[in-house]
Design a protein around this motif. Structure first.
Motif, PDB file in Angstrom:
ATOM      1  N   LEU A  49     122.241 109.350 -23.444  1.00  0.00           N
ATOM      2  CA  LEU A  49     123.177 110.395 -23.031  1.00  0.00           C
ATOM      3  C   LEU A  49     123.470 111.363 -24.181  1.00  0.00           C
ATOM      4  O   LEU A  49     123.124 111.117 -25.332  1.00  0.00           O
ATOM      5  CB  LEU A  49     124.477 109.801 -22.487  1.00  0.00           C
ATOM      6  CG  LEU A  49     124.320 108.887 -21.270  1.00  0.00           C
ATOM      7  CD1 LEU A  49     125.675 108.308 -20.857  1.00  0.00           C
ATOM      8  CD2 LEU A  49     123.692 109.625 -20.103  1.00  0.00           C
ATOM      9  N   LEU A  50     124.080 112.469 -23.816  1.00  0.00           N
ATOM     10  CA  LEU A  50     124.449 113.489 -24.797  1.00  0.00           C
ATOM     11  C   LEU A  50     125.825 113.155 -25.348  1.00  0.00           C
ATOM     12  O   LEU A  50     126.831 113.291 -24.640  1.00  0.00           O
ATOM     13  CB  LEU A  50     124.447 114.871 -24.148  1.00  0.00           C
ATOM     14  CG  LEU A  50     124.858 116.033 -25.055  1.00  0.00           C
ATOM     15  CD1 LEU A  50     123.869 116.217 -26.198  1.00  0.00           C
ATOM     16  CD2 LEU A  50     124.961 117.331 -24.240  1.00  0.00           C
ATOM     17  N   ASP A  51     125.872 112.742 -26.592  1.00  0.00           N
ATOM     18  CA  ASP A  51     127.154 112.483 -27.253  1.00  0.00           C
ATOM     19  C   ASP A  51     127.599 113.760 -27.952  1.00  0.00           C
ATOM     20  O   ASP A  51     126.980 114.819 -27.808  1.00  0.00           O
ATOM     21  CB  ASP A  51     127.016 111.321 -28.240  1.00  0.00           C
ATOM     22  CG  ASP A  51     125.950 111.605 -29.278  1.00  0.00           C
ATOM     23  OD1 ASP A  51     126.297 112.038 -30.383  1.00  0.00           O
ATOM     24  OD2 ASP A  51     124.738 111.425 -28.967  1.00  0.00           O
ATOM     25  N   SER A  52     128.666 113.675 -28.748  1.00  0.00           N
ATOM     26  CA  SER A  52     129.236 114.881 -29.335  1.00  0.00           C
ATOM     27  C   SER A  52     128.605 115.280 -30.664  1.00  0.00           C
ATOM     28  O   SER A  52     129.029 116.262 -31.272  1.00  0.00           O
ATOM     29  CB  SER A  52     130.750 114.700 -29.521  1.00  0.00           C
ATOM     30  OG  SER A  52     131.020 113.619 -30.403  1.00  0.00           O
ATOM     31  N   ASN A  53     127.597 114.565 -31.143  1.00  0.00           N
ATOM     32  CA  ASN A  53     126.951 114.938 -32.400  1.00  0.00           C
ATOM     33  C   ASN A  53     126.143 116.232 -32.292  1.00  0.00           C
ATOM     34  O   ASN A  53     126.305 117.127 -33.117  1.00  0.00           O
ATOM     35  CB  ASN A  53     126.066 113.802 -32.913  1.00  0.00           C
ATOM     36  CG  ASN A  53     126.889 112.674 -33.530  1.00  0.00           C
ATOM     37  OD1 ASN A  53     127.698 112.895 -34.416  1.00  0.00           O
ATOM     38  ND2 ASN A  53     126.697 111.468 -33.027  1.00  0.00           N
ATOM     39  N   PRO A  54     125.254 116.381 -31.299  1.00  0.00           N
ATOM     40  CA  PRO A  54     124.524 117.645 -31.193  1.00  0.00           C
ATOM     41  C   PRO A  54     125.456 118.770 -30.725  1.00  0.00           C
ATOM     42  O   PRO A  54     126.381 118.541 -29.942  1.00  0.00           O
ATOM     43  CB  PRO A  54     123.461 117.351 -30.120  1.00  0.00           C
ATOM     44  CG  PRO A  54     123.425 115.874 -29.968  1.00  0.00           C
ATOM     45  CD  PRO A  54     124.797 115.402 -30.298  1.00  0.00           C
ATOM     46  N   LEU A  55     125.198 119.971 -31.203  1.00  0.00           N
ATOM     47  CA  LEU A  55     125.929 121.141 -30.717  1.00  0.00           C
ATOM     48  C   LEU A  55     125.116 121.741 -29.575  1.00  0.00           C
ATOM     49  O   LEU A  55     124.008 122.241 -29.779  1.00  0.00           O
ATOM     50  CB  LEU A  55     126.123 122.152 -31.845  1.00  0.00           C
ATOM     51  CG  LEU A  55     126.935 121.632 -33.038  1.00  0.00           C
ATOM     52  CD1 LEU A  55     127.034 122.695 -34.116  1.00  0.00           C
ATOM     53  CD2 LEU A  55     128.322 121.180 -32.596  1.00  0.00           C
ATOM     54  N   PHE A  56     125.694 121.658 -28.380  1.00  0.00           N
ATOM     55  CA  PHE A  56     124.975 122.018 -27.162  1.00  0.00           C
ATOM     56  C   PHE A  56     125.994 122.590 -26.183  1.00  0.00           C
ATOM     57  O   PHE A  56     126.950 121.906 -25.831  1.00  0.00           O
ATOM     58  CB  PHE A  56     124.306 120.766 -26.584  1.00  0.00           C
ATOM     59  CG  PHE A  56     123.357 121.023 -25.463  1.00  0.00           C
ATOM     60  CD1 PHE A  56     121.997 121.102 -25.693  1.00  0.00           C
ATOM     61  CD2 PHE A  56     123.817 121.177 -24.171  1.00  0.00           C
ATOM     62  CE1 PHE A  56     121.112 121.330 -24.652  1.00  0.00           C
ATOM     63  CE2 PHE A  56     122.946 121.420 -23.125  1.00  0.00           C
ATOM     64  CZ  PHE A  56     121.595 121.496 -23.372  1.00  0.00           C
ATOM     65  N   LEU A  57     125.825 123.829 -25.754  1.00  0.00           N
ATOM     66  CA  LEU A  57     126.837 124.493 -24.934  1.00  0.00           C
ATOM     67  C   LEU A  57     127.207 123.687 -23.691  1.00  0.00           C
ATOM     68  O   LEU A  57     126.388 123.497 -22.789  1.00  0.00           O
ATOM     69  CB  LEU A  57     126.361 125.887 -24.527  1.00  0.00           C
ATOM     70  CG  LEU A  57     126.229 126.928 -25.645  1.00  0.00           C
ATOM     71  CD1 LEU A  57     125.725 128.261 -25.076  1.00  0.00           C
ATOM     72  CD2 LEU A  57     127.552 127.133 -26.370  1.00  0.00           C
ATOM     73  N   THR A  58     128.439 123.225 -23.658  1.00  0.00           N
ATOM     74  CA  THR A  58     129.056 122.492 -22.539  1.00  0.00           C
ATOM     75  C   THR A  58     128.112 121.503 -21.857  1.00  0.00           C
ATOM     76  O   THR A  58     128.069 121.398 -20.637  1.00  0.00           O
ATOM     77  CB  THR A  58     129.665 123.459 -21.497  1.00  0.00           C
ATOM     78  OG1 THR A  58     128.699 124.404 -21.076  1.00  0.00           O
ATOM     79  CG2 THR A  58     130.874 124.178 -22.073  1.00  0.00           C
ATOM     80  N   GLY A  59     127.353 120.773 -22.659  1.00  0.00           N
ATOM     81  CA  GLY A  59     126.530 119.709 -22.087  1.00  0.00           C
ATOM     82  C   GLY A  59     127.409 118.586 -21.561  1.00  0.00           C
ATOM     83  O   GLY A  59     128.551 118.413 -21.994  1.00  0.00           O
ATOM     84  N   ASN A  60     126.874 117.806 -20.628  1.00  0.00           N
ATOM     85  CA  ASN A  60     127.691 116.732 -20.064  1.00  0.00           C
ATOM     86  C   ASN A  60     127.342 115.375 -20.661  1.00  0.00           C
ATOM     87  O   ASN A  60     126.277 115.199 -21.270  1.00  0.00           O
ATOM     88  CB  ASN A  60     127.593 116.721 -18.528  1.00  0.00           C
ATOM     89  CG  ASN A  60     126.230 116.280 -18.033  1.00  0.00           C
ATOM     90  OD1 ASN A  60     125.753 115.195 -18.340  1.00  0.00           O
ATOM     91  ND2 ASN A  60     125.576 117.134 -17.237  1.00  0.00           N
ATOM     92  N   THR A 107     135.554 113.706 -31.468  1.00  0.00           N
ATOM     93  CA  THR A 107     136.786 112.922 -31.591  1.00  0.00           C
ATOM     94  C   THR A 107     136.434 111.484 -31.966  1.00  0.00           C
ATOM     95  O   THR A 107     135.296 111.181 -32.338  1.00  0.00           O
ATOM     96  CB  THR A 107     137.558 112.910 -30.258  1.00  0.00           C
ATOM     97  OG1 THR A 107     136.838 112.112 -29.302  1.00  0.00           O
ATOM     98  CG2 THR A 107     137.736 114.314 -29.702  1.00  0.00           C
ATOM     99  N   SER A 108     137.399 110.602 -31.845  1.00  0.00           N
ATOM    100  CA  SER A 108     137.152 109.176 -32.059  1.00  0.00           C
ATOM    101  C   SER A 108     136.269 108.594 -30.964  1.00  0.00           C
ATOM    102  O   SER A 108     135.739 107.486 -31.117  1.00  0.00           O
ATOM    103  CB  SER A 108     138.483 108.417 -32.103  1.00  0.00           C
ATOM    104  OG  SER A 108     139.208 108.629 -30.893  1.00  0.00           O
TER     105      SER A 108
END
Length: 517
Positions: free
Chosen positions: A115-126, A443-444
Motif C-alpha cells: 500500500l501507499l504509506d506517507s513516505n512517498p510524496l504523491f498527490l492525494t494518493g490513497n 504522522t505517528s
C-alpha cells in the motif's frame, strides 16, 4: 397679425442661434486636433496602476513606462503558464518520481505492494488500494501492448498533458475481466490491428503524446494487499507490439515505505520541468494557442530555454504568485457549485462534471479554475471520476475546513459522523493529507487512513461510526482515530468505491467535520 408673425419669427431665429451655439460649443476641437475626439479613446498623460505610475507623451509610453509594461506582461504570462500547465508538470513529476525509484522503462512497474504509506510524496494518493503504475514511451517503443489481469479495479491511461486516453479494469472496456490494450503513438501511420469490439485481439486507443501513464488499482482482500499485489505481479504484461513474440521480462519495483517525490516543482524549476515535456513531445501535442503561451516566456520546442536574468527574476515571482493562486483556488474555493450538499464544507473534486473541464453552465467553455483545482491536488483524469456510475468507479468528498469555515488545526481534536449503510458497494475510507505537499499527512501512523474493509470500527447504536482527528486518540476510540500534528494543518478526503444511488440522490448524507468541545 404681422407683429405676431414677426415676434414668432424672431423667437424661432433666437432658438436656432442658441441651438447652433450649443452644438458648436460641444463640438469644439480637442486641442491638437481638427475635430472633437471622444474622451474614451484617449490615453491620459498619467495612469495609476497596481505596479506604479504609467506615463505617456501624447499616447506614447515613456521608456521607463514601456519597460514597466513589458515586465508586467512577461510576469502575467508566467503566471498563466503556471496555472494552465500544471497538468503537464504534474505528469512529469510522476514520471521523474518513477525514475527515482528505478522504473524508467515500460516493462518496469512501480507497485505499492504494501500500500501507499506517507513516505512517498504523491498527490492525494490513497491508503486503500494497491497501486500499479507504468510509464509508456511510445516514441522509443512504438505501439505498446498493456495486458491487464482479471480483477483489476479502476485503471486509466492518461497522456503527457493528463488528457484521458482510455480506461482499463473495472470501468474500462474489459469490465474487470482482463484483456489486452494497444496504445498507439501520436501520428502513427502503420497498420492498426482490429479492435476488440470488432472481433480483434486488442482494445485499441490512440494517444496524443509519447509519454503515457498507466495507473491501475487493485482492491484489498480481507483487508490485505497480498492478493492484489500477486494479481498484478503475475498478470501485468507490457511490451512493444513489435516484440509480442518475445516480450521483455517484467520487473516490479516496490514504492511502499520508500522515500521519493512525484510532485511537480512550485518554484522556477517548474518551467524547466515543463520545458522537458515540450522538448520530448511532438509539436502538435499542444494547439497553437497553448504553444503561444509557452513561446511568450521562452519555451519553444527545438530551442534551449535560457531566460536572461530579468526574465528569470520575473518568472520566479510569477511562479510564486501562480502557486499562491492555485492554493487559493484549491483550499478556499469561491465556486459554490463544489459543495456536495447544501450548507456543507464537503466539496466535490470539481465545480464541473466533465473530464475536459467544459462547463455546461457557461455554454460549454473550459472552466480554468476547475482544471487548476483538480490537477493541483489530484491525479488520474478519467470520465469515470466525474460520471454517475452506479456500483462502479469511485466518488470523492473533500473537506478543507471545519463547520465554522476555519482550516483544520493539527493541535485540535475533531469528529465526523459517518451514518450507517454507507452507499458504497466495494468500500469507503477516510484519509488525511498535508496542505503543503497535498500528499498523505506524515504522522505517528504510517498509513493515515481508515478503511471499511481493513479497520474494525467501534460503531454507535444506530450503526453509524464516529471518526476522530487529533494529536491524541480519545479514550476508548483508538480504532476510530486518525493522528494529526500540532503546528500543521490538514485536510481530508472521504472515498466511496462502487458508489450507489443514495450517494448521488443525497438521501444519505455524510456528517460535517466539527471540533470536539
Amino acid at each position: 397679425m404681422t407683429f405676431t408673425r414677426n415676434r414668432g419669427l424672431v423667437a424661432a431665429l433666437a432658438f436656432a442661434l442658441t441651438a447652433t451655439a450649443h452644438v458648436s460649443a460641444s463640438a469644439q476641437p480637442t486641442p491638437g486636433f481638427n475635430q472633437k475626439i471622444p474622451g474614451k479613446i484617449m490615453t491620459p498623460a498619467k495612469v495609476e496602476s497596481p505596479f506604479g505610475a504609467l506615463n505617456f507623451v501624447d499616447g506614447v509610453p515613456t521608456a521607463e513606462t514601456t519597460q514597466r509594461l513589458y515586465d508586467n506582461l512577461d510576469y502575467m504570462r508566467g503566471v498563466e503558464v503556471f496555472l494552465n500547465f500544471i497538468p503537464a508538470t504534474s505528469m512529469e513529476g510522476l514520471r521523474l518520481g518513477a525514475i527515482e525509484r528505478g522504473a524508467s522503462k515500460s516493462h518496469q512497474v512501480l507497485i505499492m505492494d504494501q500500500l501507499l504509506d506517507s513516505n512517498p510524496l504523491f498527490l492525494t494518493g490513497n491508503t486503500d488500494t494497491v497501486y500499479c503504475m507504468i510509464f509508456l514511451d511510445l516514441e522509443a517503443d512504438g505501439p505498446t501492448v498493456v495486458e491487464v489481469p482479471a480483477g483489476t479495479g479502476p485503471g486509466t491511461v492518461d497522456d503527457a498533458f493528463f488528457r484521458f486516453v482510455i480506461d482499463m479494469g473495472g470501468p474500462g472496456p474489459d469490465a474487470g475481466k482482463g484483456g489486452k490494450y494497444l496504445i498507439l503513438p501520436p501520428g502513427y501511420k502503420g497498420e492498426v490491428p482490429k479492435d476488440k469490439k470488432d472481433g480483434g485481439e486488442y482494445f485499441v486507443a490512440q494517444s496524443t503524446s509519447y509519454v503515457n501513464w498507466v495507473a491501475l488499482r487493485g482492491f484489498l482482500v480481507d483487508g490485505k494487499p497480498d492478493a492484489a499485489a500477486k494479481m498484478f505481479k503475475e498478470g501485468i504484461k507490457v511490451y512493444p507490439l513489435s516484440k509480442a513474440a518475445n516480450p521483455p521480462k517484467m520487473e516490479f519495483i516496490s514504492g511502499s515505505k520508500a522515500v521519493f517525490n512525484t510532485v511537480h516543482a512550485n518554484d522556477f524549476e517548474f518551467y524547466e520541468e515543463l520545458d522537458h515535456v515540450i522538448q520530448k513531445e511532438p509539436i502538435d501535442f499542444l494547439d497553437p494557442e497553448l504553444r503561444g503561451q509557452l513561446a511568450s516566456i521562452g519555451i519553444v520546442k527545438g530551442k534551449k530555454f535560457a531566460p536572461d536574468a530579468r526574465m528569470k527574476r520575473l518568472l520566479t515571482t510569477a511562479v510564486a504568485v501562480g502557486n499562491g493562486t492555485a492554493r487559493a483556488i484549491s483550499f478556499r474555493d469561491r465556486a459554490t457549485r463544489t459543495a456536495v450538499y447544501p450548507n456543507s464544507r464537503w466539496q466535490s473534486l470539481s465545480a464541473v462534471t466533465d473530464y475536459k473541464w467544459l462547463d455546461k453552465e457557461a455554454e460549454g467553455s473550459r472552466n480554468f479554475d476547475a482544471r487548476t483545482k483538480f490537477f493541483y491536488g489530484y491525479t488520474v483524469n478519467t470520465p469515470a471520476m466525474m460520471a454517475k456510475l452506479i456500483g462502479r468507479g469511485s466518488q470523492y468528498a473533500i473537506s478543507f475546513a471545519d463547520t465554522a469555515g476555519e482550516p483544520f488545526d493539527g493541535a485540535k481534536t475533531y469528529k465526523v459522523n459517518v451514518p450507517a449503510n454507507v452507499p458504497a458497494k466495494d468500500f469507503w475510507s477516510v484519509v488525511v493529507y498535508d496542505p503543503q505537499t497535498r500528499s498523505e499527512l506524515q504522522t505517528s501512523q504510517p498509513y493515515p487512513g481508515l478503511n471499511s474493509t481493513r479497520n474494525k470500527f467501534i460503531a454507535n447504536a444506530d450503526g453509524s461510526v464516529d471518526i476522530y482527528f487529533g494529536p491524541k486518540a480519545p479514550a476508548g476510540k483508538e480504532a476510530n482515530w486518525l493522528a494529526t500534528v500540532p503546528g500543521k494543518g490538514w485536510f481530508s478526503i472521504f472515498r466511496l468505491y462502487g458508489p450507489l444511488d443514495a450517494w448521488y440522490d443525497k438521501t444519505w448524507r455524510l456528517g460535517e467535520i466539527a471540533p470536539v468541545k
